[in-house]
Design a protein around this motif. Structure first.
Motif, PDB file in Angstrom:
ATOM      1  N   TYR A 133       0.907  -1.224  -0.124  1.00  0.00           N
ATOM      2  CA  TYR A 133       0.063  -0.140   0.088  1.00  0.00           C
ATOM      3  C   TYR A 133       0.783   1.126  -0.103  1.00  0.00           C
ATOM      4  O   TYR A 133       1.620   1.492   1.061  1.00  0.00           O
ATOM      5  CB  TYR A 133      -1.002  -0.008   1.138  1.00  0.00           C
ATOM      6  CG  TYR A 133      -1.888  -1.081   1.067  1.00  0.00           C
ATOM      7  CD1 TYR A 133      -1.717  -2.406   1.391  1.00  0.00           C
ATOM      8  CD2 TYR A 133      -3.176  -0.722   0.718  1.00  0.00           C
ATOM      9  CE1 TYR A 133      -2.466  -3.426   1.223  1.00  0.00           C
ATOM     10  CE2 TYR A 133      -4.195  -1.760   0.678  1.00  0.00           C
ATOM     11  CZ  TYR A 133      -4.097  -3.161   0.931  1.00  0.00           C
ATOM     12  OH  TYR A 133      -4.844  -4.171   0.948  1.00  0.00           O
ATOM     13  N   PHE A 134       0.639   2.058  -0.955  1.00  0.00           N
ATOM     14  CA  PHE A 134       1.323   3.305  -0.846  1.00  0.00           C
ATOM     15  C   PHE A 134       0.542   4.535  -1.050  1.00  0.00           C
ATOM     16  O   PHE A 134      -0.595   4.630  -1.262  1.00  0.00           O
ATOM     17  CB  PHE A 134       2.084   3.537  -2.504  1.00  0.00           C
ATOM     18  CG  PHE A 134       3.337   2.589  -2.773  1.00  0.00           C
ATOM     19  CD1 PHE A 134       2.955   1.467  -3.632  1.00  0.00           C
ATOM     20  CD2 PHE A 134       4.502   2.757  -2.177  1.00  0.00           C
ATOM     21  CE1 PHE A 134       4.031   0.630  -3.995  1.00  0.00           C
ATOM     22  CE2 PHE A 134       5.568   1.944  -2.673  1.00  0.00           C
ATOM     23  CZ  PHE A 134       5.279   0.691  -3.555  1.00  0.00           C
ATOM     24  N   CYS A 135       1.198   5.583  -0.330  1.00  0.00           N
ATOM     25  CA  CYS A 135       0.726   6.806  -0.007  1.00  0.00           C
ATOM     26  C   CYS A 135       1.550   7.834  -0.849  1.00  0.00           C
ATOM     27  O   CYS A 135       2.715   7.431  -0.937  1.00  0.00           O
ATOM     28  CB  CYS A 135       0.816   7.269   1.639  1.00  0.00           C
ATOM     29  SG  CYS A 135       0.347   8.835   1.654  1.00  0.00           S
ATOM     30  N   ALA A 136       0.835   8.676  -1.497  1.00  0.00           N
ATOM     31  CA  ALA A 136       1.529   9.692  -2.607  1.00  0.00           C
ATOM     32  C   ALA A 136       0.792  10.984  -2.068  1.00  0.00           C
ATOM     33  O   ALA A 136      -0.403  11.353  -1.819  1.00  0.00           O
ATOM     34  CB  ALA A 136       1.464   9.385  -3.772  1.00  0.00           C
ATOM     35  N   SER A 137       1.782  12.168  -2.064  1.00  0.00           N
ATOM     36  CA  SER A 137       1.257  13.403  -1.914  1.00  0.00           C
ATOM     37  C   SER A 137       1.795  14.365  -3.010  1.00  0.00           C
ATOM     38  O   SER A 137       2.806  13.888  -3.541  1.00  0.00           O
ATOM     39  CB  SER A 137       1.714  14.082  -0.261  1.00  0.00           C
ATOM     40  OG  SER A 137       2.956  14.089  -0.469  1.00  0.00           O
ATOM     41  N   GLY A 138       1.049  15.477  -3.063  1.00  0.00           N
ATOM     42  CA  GLY A 138       1.571  16.514  -3.903  1.00  0.00           C
ATOM     43  C   GLY A 138       0.638  17.679  -4.077  1.00  0.00           C
ATOM     44  O   GLY A 138       0.009  17.836  -2.957  1.00  0.00           O
ATOM     45  N   LEU A 139       1.145  18.706  -4.829  1.00  0.00           N
ATOM     46  CA  LEU A 139       0.408  20.032  -5.096  1.00  0.00           C
ATOM     47  C   LEU A 139      -0.532  19.929  -6.242  1.00  0.00           C
ATOM     48  O   LEU A 139      -0.200  19.404  -7.099  1.00  0.00           O
ATOM     49  CB  LEU A 139       1.201  21.142  -4.996  1.00  0.00           C
ATOM     50  CG  LEU A 139       2.148  21.371  -3.675  1.00  0.00           C
ATOM     51  CD1 LEU A 139       3.357  22.404  -3.867  1.00  0.00           C
ATOM     52  CD2 LEU A 139       1.120  21.984  -2.771  1.00  0.00           C
ATOM     53  N   THR A 140      -1.647  20.536  -6.228  1.00  0.00           N
ATOM     54  CA  THR A 140      -2.418  20.648  -7.306  1.00  0.00           C
ATOM     55  C   THR A 140      -1.611  21.514  -8.171  1.00  0.00           C
ATOM     56  O   THR A 140      -0.865  22.357  -7.823  1.00  0.00           O
ATOM     57  CB  THR A 140      -3.624  21.313  -6.950  1.00  0.00           C
ATOM     58  OG1 THR A 140      -3.653  22.356  -6.056  1.00  0.00           O
ATOM     59  CG2 THR A 140      -4.925  20.314  -5.943  1.00  0.00           C
ATOM     60  N   GLY A 141      -2.010  21.362  -9.516  1.00  0.00           N
ATOM     61  CA  GLY A 141      -1.069  22.147 -10.477  1.00  0.00           C
ATOM     62  C   GLY A 141      -0.103  21.052 -11.201  1.00  0.00           C
ATOM     63  O   GLY A 141      -0.143  19.849 -11.041  1.00  0.00           O
ATOM     64  N   ASN A 142       0.933  21.621 -11.738  1.00  0.00           N
ATOM     65  CA  ASN A 142       1.987  20.999 -12.469  1.00  0.00           C
ATOM     66  C   ASN A 142       3.078  20.552 -11.705  1.00  0.00           C
ATOM     67  O   ASN A 142       4.232  20.396 -11.847  1.00  0.00           O
ATOM     68  CB  ASN A 142       2.346  21.805 -13.491  1.00  0.00           C
ATOM     69  CG  ASN A 142       1.407  22.140 -14.596  1.00  0.00           C
ATOM     70  OD1 ASN A 142       0.092  21.428 -14.625  1.00  0.00           O
ATOM     71  ND2 ASN A 142       1.538  22.923 -15.370  1.00  0.00           N
ATOM     72  N   SER A 143       2.798  20.007 -10.456  1.00  0.00           N
ATOM     73  CA  SER A 143       3.972  19.313  -9.691  1.00  0.00           C
ATOM     74  C   SER A 143       3.659  17.728  -9.942  1.00  0.00           C
ATOM     75  O   SER A 143       2.700  17.160  -9.778  1.00  0.00           O
ATOM     76  CB  SER A 143       3.869  19.985  -8.399  1.00  0.00           C
ATOM     77  OG  SER A 143       2.716  19.627  -7.549  1.00  0.00           O
ATOM     78  N   PRO A 144       4.927  17.042  -9.346  1.00  0.00           N
ATOM     79  CA  PRO A 144       4.857  15.669  -9.592  1.00  0.00           C
ATOM     80  C   PRO A 144       4.240  15.185  -7.991  1.00  0.00           C
ATOM     81  O   PRO A 144       4.362  15.715  -6.971  1.00  0.00           O
ATOM     82  CB  PRO A 144       6.197  15.262  -9.443  1.00  0.00           C
ATOM     83  CG  PRO A 144       7.014  16.281  -8.880  1.00  0.00           C
ATOM     84  CD  PRO A 144       6.350  17.634  -9.203  1.00  0.00           C
ATOM     85  N   LEU A 145       3.770  13.722  -8.105  1.00  0.00           N
ATOM     86  CA  LEU A 145       3.473  13.031  -7.191  1.00  0.00           C
ATOM     87  C   LEU A 145       4.746  12.616  -6.174  1.00  0.00           C
ATOM     88  O   LEU A 145       5.579  12.151  -6.993  1.00  0.00           O
ATOM     89  CB  LEU A 145       2.388  11.952  -7.216  1.00  0.00           C
ATOM     90  CG  LEU A 145       1.058  12.183  -7.688  1.00  0.00           C
ATOM     91  CD1 LEU A 145       0.526  10.744  -7.854  1.00  0.00           C
ATOM     92  CD2 LEU A 145       0.457  12.787  -6.462  1.00  0.00           C
ATOM     93  N   HIS A 146       4.707  12.487  -5.032  1.00  0.00           N
ATOM     94  CA  HIS A 146       5.828  11.957  -4.249  1.00  0.00           C
ATOM     95  C   HIS A 146       5.275  10.773  -3.512  1.00  0.00           C
ATOM     96  O   HIS A 146       4.427  11.017  -2.620  1.00  0.00           O
ATOM     97  CB  HIS A 146       6.328  13.012  -3.224  1.00  0.00           C
ATOM     98  CG  HIS A 146       7.064  14.224  -3.954  1.00  0.00           C
ATOM     99  ND1 HIS A 146       8.422  14.226  -4.244  1.00  0.00           N
ATOM    100  CD2 HIS A 146       6.511  15.420  -4.488  1.00  0.00           C
ATOM    101  CE1 HIS A 146       8.559  15.620  -4.599  1.00  0.00           C
ATOM    102  NE2 HIS A 146       7.601  15.931  -4.906  1.00  0.00           N
ATOM    103  N   PHE A 147       5.826   9.626  -3.709  1.00  0.00           N
ATOM    104  CA  PHE A 147       5.479   8.515  -2.884  1.00  0.00           C
ATOM    105  C   PHE A 147       6.303   8.032  -1.751  1.00  0.00           C
ATOM    106  O   PHE A 147       7.524   8.440  -1.817  1.00  0.00           O
ATOM    107  CB  PHE A 147       5.455   7.348  -3.980  1.00  0.00           C
ATOM    108  CG  PHE A 147       4.625   7.104  -5.230  1.00  0.00           C
ATOM    109  CD1 PHE A 147       4.463   7.963  -6.169  1.00  0.00           C
ATOM    110  CD2 PHE A 147       3.523   6.202  -5.037  1.00  0.00           C
ATOM    111  CE1 PHE A 147       3.593   8.019  -7.162  1.00  0.00           C
ATOM    112  CE2 PHE A 147       2.587   6.039  -5.959  1.00  0.00           C
ATOM    113  CZ  PHE A 147       2.650   7.160  -7.035  1.00  0.00           C
ATOM    114  N   GLY A 148       5.384   7.581  -0.932  1.00  0.00           N
ATOM    115  CA  GLY A 148       6.261   6.788   0.250  1.00  0.00           C
ATOM    116  C   GLY A 148       6.780   5.500  -0.212  1.00  0.00           C
ATOM    117  O   GLY A 148       6.465   5.026  -1.330  1.00  0.00           O
ATOM    118  N   ASN A 149       7.650   4.815   0.684  1.00  0.00           N
ATOM    119  CA  ASN A 149       8.223   3.665   0.327  1.00  0.00           C
ATOM    120  C   ASN A 149       7.148   2.283   0.559  1.00  0.00           C
ATOM    121  O   ASN A 149       7.548   1.375   0.417  1.00  0.00           O
ATOM    122  CB  ASN A 149       9.569   3.538   1.132  1.00  0.00           C
ATOM    123  CG  ASN A 149      10.371   4.142   0.548  1.00  0.00           C
ATOM    124  OD1 ASN A 149      10.587   4.641  -0.472  1.00  0.00           O
ATOM    125  ND2 ASN A 149      11.327   4.593   1.582  1.00  0.00           N
TER     126      ASN A 149
END
Lengths: 113, 113
Positions: free
Chosen positions: B90-106
């Motif tokens: 199970y992965f969690c990912a966070s980001g900002l709305t707009g043109n920024s990438p998703l950052h995933f946890g391990n």
């Protein structure tokens, strides 16, 4: 239907050889396109993205990808692979960076010494 | 480097037990995703939050799964009761709305016996 196809489940390449990973998509709107890489035991990391403009985009770790609208493709390339590039690569398409992305099934890259 | 933190990294539990997975998104990110990854299904979107509000949890089995963001620094995914078919990463990912990438946890590797 919206979909992303990565036709190669596995690809084996010799170290130092060139690489191309294929990605084809079906998407109703103008697509935002992404390539992510996943190393064993880790989460996904963004390699590169395409939103608009120049259809050849440069990413991290020496990767590039070319958007071809006529072919609905966004293939990933690298001129010379390194053993550290062994990983799984995912292509994704969406409307915006942080909306719900549609993911390909991934291509596992194996590097031969 | 700011990163998404997921706990625990590994969880082994017996069928019927409750499982809680936690995610600390990157400070300032306003979108959070929960994904499940299996060999058979690949990456599946379970839930999506923007500014802590759930926008889409259609990918989640509602009878046993629940996702919440009690505050901006914590997202949780609960399974009650767990079943062997829930075994996955199970992965969690966070980001900002707009043109920024998703950052995933391990990821959290869950095994239900």
């Amino acid at each position: 239907a919206q979909s992303v196809t990565q036709p190669d489940i596995h690809i084996t390449v010799s170290e130092g050889a060139s690489l191309e990973l294929r990605c084809n998509y079906s998407y109703g709107a103008t697509p935002y396109l992404f390539w992510y890489v996943q190393s064993p035991g880790q989460g996904l990391q963004l390699l590169l993205k395409y939103f608009s403009g120049d259809t050849l985009v440069q990413g991290i770790k020496g990767f590039e990808a070319e958007f071809k609208r006529s072919q609905s493709s966004f293939n990933l390339r690298k001129p010379s692979v390194h053993w550290s590039d062994a990983a799984e690569y995912f292509c994704a398409v969406g409307e915006a960076s942080n909306y719900q992305l549609i993911w390909g099934a991934g291509t596992k890259l194996i590097i031969k010494p | 480097d700011a990163r998404v933190t997921q706990t625990p990294r590994h969880k082994v539990t017996e069928m019927g037990q409750e499982v809680t997975m936690r995610c600390q998104p990157i400070l300032g990110h306003n979108t959070v995703f929960w994904y499940r990854q299996t060999m058979m299904q690949g990456l599946e979107l379970l839930a999506y939050f923007r500014n802590r509000a759930p926008l889409d949890d259609s990918g989640m089995p509602k009878d046993r799964f629940s996702a919440e963001m009690p505050d901006a620094t914590l997202a949780t995914l609960k399974i009650q009761p767990s079943e062997p078919r829930d075994s996955a990463v199970y992965f969690c990912a966070s980001g900002l709305t707009g043109n920024s990438p998703l950052h995933f946890g391990n990821g959290t590797r869950l095994t239900v016996t």
